[in-house]
Design a protein around this motif. Structure first.
Motif, PDB file in Angstrom:
ATOM      1  N   THR A 436      58.493  14.310   3.818  1.00  0.00           N
ATOM      2  CA  THR A 436      57.763  14.038   4.895  1.00  0.00           C
ATOM      3  C   THR A 436      57.862  13.292   5.670  1.00  0.00           C
ATOM      4  OG1 THR A 436      57.662  11.703   3.927  1.00  0.00           O
ATOM      5  CG2 THR A 436      56.223  13.238   2.349  1.00  0.00           C
ATOM      6  N   ASP A 652      46.217  14.046   2.927  1.00  0.00           N
ATOM      7  CA  ASP A 652      46.632  13.850   4.234  1.00  0.00           C
ATOM      8  C   ASP A 652      45.041  13.473   5.073  1.00  0.00           C
ATOM      9  OD1 ASP A 652      48.665  16.115   4.150  1.00  0.00           O
ATOM     10  OD2 ASP A 652      47.694  17.937   3.948  1.00  0.00           O
ATOM     11  N   ASP A 653      44.739  12.941   4.656  1.00  0.00           N
ATOM     12  CA  ASP A 653      43.453  11.984   5.487  1.00  0.00           C
ATOM     13  C   ASP A 653      43.992  10.455   5.617  1.00  0.00           C
ATOM     14  OD1 ASP A 653      40.679  11.549   6.927  1.00  0.00           O
ATOM     15  OD2 ASP A 653      40.626  10.311   5.347  1.00  0.00           O
ATOM     16  N   LEU A 683      51.288   9.614   8.138  1.00  0.00           N
ATOM     17  CA  LEU A 683      50.613  10.001   8.925  1.00  0.00           C
ATOM     18  C   LEU A 683      50.338   9.037   9.506  1.00  0.00           C
ATOM     19  CD1 LEU A 683      47.748  10.193   5.969  1.00  0.00           C
ATOM     20  CD2 LEU A 683      49.099  11.680   7.325  1.00  0.00           C
TER      21      LEU A 683
END
Length: 717
Positions: A436, A652-653, A683
């Motif tokens: 990531t 992904d939220d 994120l």
């Protein structure tokens, strides 16, 4: 023509650095008569002791190095001269960043009678750079050692402590990129440990079981769900139409208690009950240990075959295969005769008997051979034919002296077109977290390895070379070939450590030159597919590169060894069985009513993996139907997915990730909490950093809080 394959391996160096130190305390028991004296002396001052006046006496190990840091161990002794504590001390005076470490201790029984006493840290420890003195971490003595220290002291009065330290250390070039995904160090998966604890609880609280087996005169308590999850035979007996499904007490008449105990232990731990010891002295009362060990392996193989415990069966087959000799080979053949799943062990026996004429003659002289000749003459005829064929082909003459079954032979020959083969394994720890933090075109590089007189390396682009959502893999020639051309066959492979999915394999043939030194695949595998199917239980991803390099004609010399066959044992699959239980939903006995959804689970798994969640469930219901009004269904599914797999669902939220973090903190799921912190760090944006900081404050997530503050200060520049 190909030569013997060369095997090499490397690990991505921007992850975990491991070091092991053995501390030998000589004259351990001799300390006890002086315990009172040394404790009194410690109340004054003696440079022998690590601690100051008024404290228990301590001794320090020599300094040792792990990564870029210097460490030592401090062993403290109590009033009776017994070891009471061990501390890991960071000696490096100046550190520019926090040092994050995990540790384990192991103390072995020198005679092999008892399993090693082992302690592992549940979570990482942070040595803070802001603390100038007192950089010490108090470790815990292994439970098995406490109260039984005499088991672990050698005849020459030596106690050996093995300390393994893992530290998060990154190369300077990659530290900035990796920092983002490692806001919080993720503790190791705990599923195997949780099952071991469940077994220990059964011994202490037998009423927690829901089935009892009576073997000989011994009772064994267990959980139907665990047995059925691990063994299809138990699943049929305990949840099918068999009579055992309706009774709580089951008698086993065709197995002894010690074998059944070892099998139950394996079902809960994926481990064998003991290990062989080839160094027991003849004067020791344990000189028959190896025979007892083999006897246990034979009995366990029969039990594993009966209950379809494949990994246990293969472990036993491997033990018996390694122990094949003239005295044991016919016993083993008698054991596996008629057991179709044990064909590998049977083949190993046949190959051993066929390996040498003198070995064959010695086997024929054993009473076991005579017994098999009387009970199964057709099988002896088959063995005889195979031995005769092997002797004719490989041993045209026989010496009068007995030769060992494994022998080394050397040959040389002129080869017109030779192929040199090599395999390199590139292991990337904590891959899901590292990936990531890597942007498109950022590379991880393996160690340099040699195949066919050339140096090579593997370049892996976790987020793709120039295409997102795919991992790119390339092989690079590091040696300047000059005017030569290097013809090669390349194959990259990733295996599923659980054995559920087929291996991912891509290969090609290419010619490397001075102007063309890289070859590979831009879209080797999708990132999501790699994470969901090919990452091991320890979080690592291993890429295998098989390389054939074609050489010019030459004269070669080779040395080979004829050895006994090795039976490959798959890795521990207890976590995979738990995941399959979640996917299938079989035998569920808890139903959560969340929003408009019904979500099924197993109360035993929840109790084992999340005691806080289980307490909430037990308090709110008596019929195992629980309504939850303060949580979204997606969040509960994510929590249960973690409970059953030790992994996060892909998210992904940022809002969903924040809710998952809040739930992990609520139910005290420390590994999930750390993983959610890392997910939120990935994120983070300028728009959500303040809300994320507030979330970190609310749930006391110090690592995430510090990262948000650092991110804000950098964004304001």
């Amino acid at each position: 023509m190909s030569s013997a394959p060369q095997r090499t391996a490397s690990t991505h160096r921007s992850a975990v650095v491991r070091g092991t130190h053995e501390f030998h305390i000589v004259g351990y028991s001799e300390r006890k008569p002086f315990a009172r004296l040394t404790n009194k002396a410690a109340s004054y001052y003696d440079p022998l002791y690590a601690d100051g006046p008024g404290r228990d006496p301590s001794i320090k190990s020599p300094a040792f190095q792990v990564g870029d840091y210097t460490w030592d161990l401090v062993c403290t002794f109590g009033f009776q001269g017994r070891l009471t504590s061990i501390a890991l001390e960071l000696l490096t005076n100046t550190i520019t960043k926090d040092v994050i470490a995990t540790a384990s201790l192991q103390i072995d029984d020198p005679l092999g009678r008892w399993p090693p006493a082992v302690w592992r840290s549940d979570a990482a420890h942070r040595f803070c750079r802001r603390i100038i003195v007192g950089m010490s971490w108090q470790l815990s003595l292994p439970d098995a050692f406490c109260g039984h220290e005499e088991r672990y002291v050698t005849d020459d009065d030596r106690l050996t402590i093995i300390c393994t330290v893992d530290i998060l250390q990154e190369d300077a070039q990659t530290a900035a990129e990796t920092r983002k995904c490692l806001v919080s160090v993720v503790p190791a998966p705990t599923i195997p440990r949780d099952f071991q604890q469940l077994l220990l609880l059964l011994k202490k609280y037998p009423k927690l079981s829901d089935v009892t087996f009576l073997v000989e005169d011994t009772e064994f308590h267990a959980h139907r769900l665990v047995l059925a999850m691990r063994s299809p035979v138990f699943a049929t007996e305990l949840f099918g139409d068999a009579k055992e499904s309706t009774t709580h007490r089951i008698r086993i008449d065709d197995m002894d208690a010690s074998t059944f105990r070892a099998m139950i232990r394996f079902i809960y731990t994926d481990e064998l009950p003991m290990k062989p010891n080839d160094h027991v002295e003849s004067r020791s009362p344990l000189n028959n240990f190896k025979e007892e060990y083999m006897s246990t392996a034979r009995k366990l193989l029969v039990a594993a075959d009966r209950y379809d415990l494949e990994r246990l069966r293969l472990m036993c087959e491997n033990i018996l295969s390694e122990c094949i000799n003239v005295a044991t080979v016919m016993k083993t053949l008698l054991l596996v005769r008629g057991r179709q799943r044990c064909y590998q062990l049977e083949d190993s026996c046949i190959k051993y008997i066929s390996s040498d004429p003198d070995v064959y003659n010695a086997v024929r002289a054993t009473k076991e051979y005579e017994e098999l000749k009387e009970t199964c003459s057709s099988f002896i005829i088959e063995v005889t034919e195979r031995v005769a064929t092997h002797i004719m082909a490989n041993h045209p003459s026989s010496s009068s002296s007995t030769r060992p079954p494994a022998q080394e032979k050397s040959t040389s020959r002129y080869i017109l077109s030779d192929v040199v083969r090599g395999t390199h394994e590139f292991r990337i720890p904590i891959f899901s977290s590292l990936q990531t933090s890597y942007r498109v075109s950022q590379v991880m590089t393996s160690d340099v390895f040699k195949v066919g007189s050339y140096d090579w390396k593997i370049n892996v682009y976790p987020s793709g070379y120039d295409v997102e959502e795919h991992i790119s893999v390339y092989l690079c020639l590091c040696t300047d070939p000059g005017t030569a051309t290097v013809k090669s066959s390349i194959r990259f492979r990733i295996d599923d450590p659980n054995g559920k999915s087929p291996s991912m394999v891509l290969g090609s043939e290419d010619t490397f030159t001075k102007l063309h030194q890289t070859s590979g695949f831009q879209k080797f595998i999708a990132v999501n597919s790699a994470k969901s199917r090919y990452v091991g239980h320890d979080g690592s991803l291993t890429i295998h590169c098989d390389l054939d390099v074609h050489k010019e004609a030459c004269t070669t010399s080779t040395s080979t060894t004829i050895a006994k066959s090795m039976i490959v044992v798959p890795p521990s699959n207890i976590a995979w069985h738990l995941e399959q239980l979640m996917v299938s939903g079989q035998w569920s006995n808890v139903t959560f009513l969340v929003e408009e959804s019904k979500i099924h689970a197993h109360w035993l798994i929840i109790a084992m993996r999340s005691p806080v969640l289980f307490e909430t469930v037990a308090m709110e219901t008596s019929n195992w139907v629980i309504r939850i009004d303060d949580m979204k269904a997606a969040v509960l599914r994510a929590v249960l997915h973690f409970v059953y797999t030790d992994e996060l669902l892909p998210v992904d939220d940022v809002v969903a990730a924040g809710e998952m973090l809040a739930t992990a903190c609520r139910f005290r799921l420390e590994r999930m909490r750390a993983m959610c912190e890392n997910l939120l760090a990935r994120l983070i944006t300028k728009d959500n950093v303040l809300s994320m900081l507030e979330l970190a404050w609310r749930h006391q997530c110090e690592d995430l809080k510090l990262y948000c503050i650092e991110f804000t200060s950098l964004a304001m520049k």
